[in-house]
Design a protein around this motif. Sequence first.
Motif, PDB file in Angstrom:
ATOM      1  N   PRO A  29       2.769  27.127  28.863  1.00 50.90           N
ATOM      2  CA  PRO A  29       4.116  26.965  28.284  1.00 50.90           C
ATOM      3  C   PRO A  29       5.126  27.966  28.846  1.00 50.90           C
ATOM      4  N   SER A  30       6.300  27.463  29.143  1.00 51.96           N
ATOM      5  CA  SER A  30       7.391  28.310  29.612  1.00 51.96           C
ATOM      6  C   SER A  30       7.891  29.189  28.460  1.00 51.96           C
ATOM      7  N   LYS A  32      10.797  29.188  27.160  1.00 57.01           N
ATOM      8  CA  LYS A  32      11.580  28.336  26.267  1.00 57.01           C
ATOM      9  C   LYS A  32      10.656  27.493  25.385  1.00 57.01           C
ATOM     10  N   SER A  33       9.579  26.973  25.955  1.00 55.15           N
ATOM     11  CA  SER A  33       8.615  26.203  25.167  1.00 55.15           C
ATOM     12  C   SER A  33       7.941  27.083  24.125  1.00 55.15           C
ATOM     13  N   ARG A  34       7.565  28.295  24.516  1.00 52.62           N
ATOM     14  CA  ARG A  34       6.935  29.223  23.557  1.00 52.62           C
ATOM     15  C   ARG A  34       7.909  29.562  22.430  1.00 52.62           C
ATOM     16  N   GLN A  36      10.237  27.609  21.260  1.00 54.28           N
ATOM     17  CA  GLN A  36      10.361  26.431  20.396  1.00 54.28           C
ATOM     18  C   GLN A  36       9.036  26.042  19.747  1.00 54.28           C
ATOM     19  N   TYR A  39       5.354  21.918  23.610  1.00 64.25           N
ATOM     20  CA  TYR A  39       5.353  21.600  25.028  1.00 64.25           C
ATOM     21  C   TYR A  39       6.718  21.143  25.545  1.00 64.25           C
ATOM     22  N   TYR A  40       7.014  21.553  26.768  1.00 63.78           N
ATOM     23  CA  TYR A  40       8.203  21.103  27.505  1.00 63.78           C
ATOM     24  C   TYR A  40       9.483  21.262  26.686  1.00 63.78           C
ATOM     25  N   GLY A  41       9.713  22.483  26.232  1.00 59.18           N
ATOM     26  CA  GLY A  41      10.842  22.775  25.365  1.00 59.18           C
ATOM     27  C   GLY A  41      12.140  23.092  26.088  1.00 59.18           C
ATOM     28  N   HIS A  42      12.081  23.324  27.391  1.00 57.40           N
ATOM     29  CA  HIS A  42      13.319  23.607  28.124  1.00 57.40           C
ATOM     30  C   HIS A  42      14.154  22.326  28.172  1.00 57.40           C
ATOM     31  N   ASN A  45      13.912  20.257  31.307  1.00 62.51           N
ATOM     32  CA  ASN A  45      12.639  19.689  31.732  1.00 62.51           C
ATOM     33  C   ASN A  45      12.680  18.187  31.458  1.00 62.51           C
TER      34      ASN A  45
END
Length: 170
Positions: A29-30, A32-34, A36, A39-42, A45
């Motif tokens: 997880p990026s 931004k995902s962490r 939020q 998964y894939y929270g940016h 993305n």
Amino acid sequence: MKAAYTPVGPGFAPVCGTHAKALILGSFPSPKSREQGFYYGHPQNRFWRLLAFITNAPEPKTIAEKTALILQNDLALWDTVQSCEIRGASDASMRHVQPNDVAALVRRLGVQAVFCNGAASGRVYAKYAQAAAGIPAVVLPSTSPANAAWSMERLQQAWGSELGKYINNV
């Protein structure tokens, strides 16, 4: 100056029901995902827009809607890496990788196909899980905004031609 390495983990739990035709694997997880918690929270993305396109569904906005999209299409979603040291969101900078037990999940769910979202996920899967899982992964182009060389249309074609075979309503 480069960002410092940050130890991060554990990642997210898998999103899955009791079985899945196909497993989609990210790397880790990026930030931004962490932040939020999913998964894939940016916002840039393209994963959720792409999955909605492939499944002929509205783009999910909430975690509940995203989870439902995965489950309704007999898919599973997880990451190859449980924890690591990483610089920002750079998969290429990952070190001291602790992999998730992807092979156990594949066996438990009866997965027929494994798809990796990007090369980093594909490398980790090949190194730590592929032999035990017994399924070679299809490595697809990353949906990350950093992968600007791939337009949404090209992603739709690449992902749709592969993952579309395992979607219930396509």
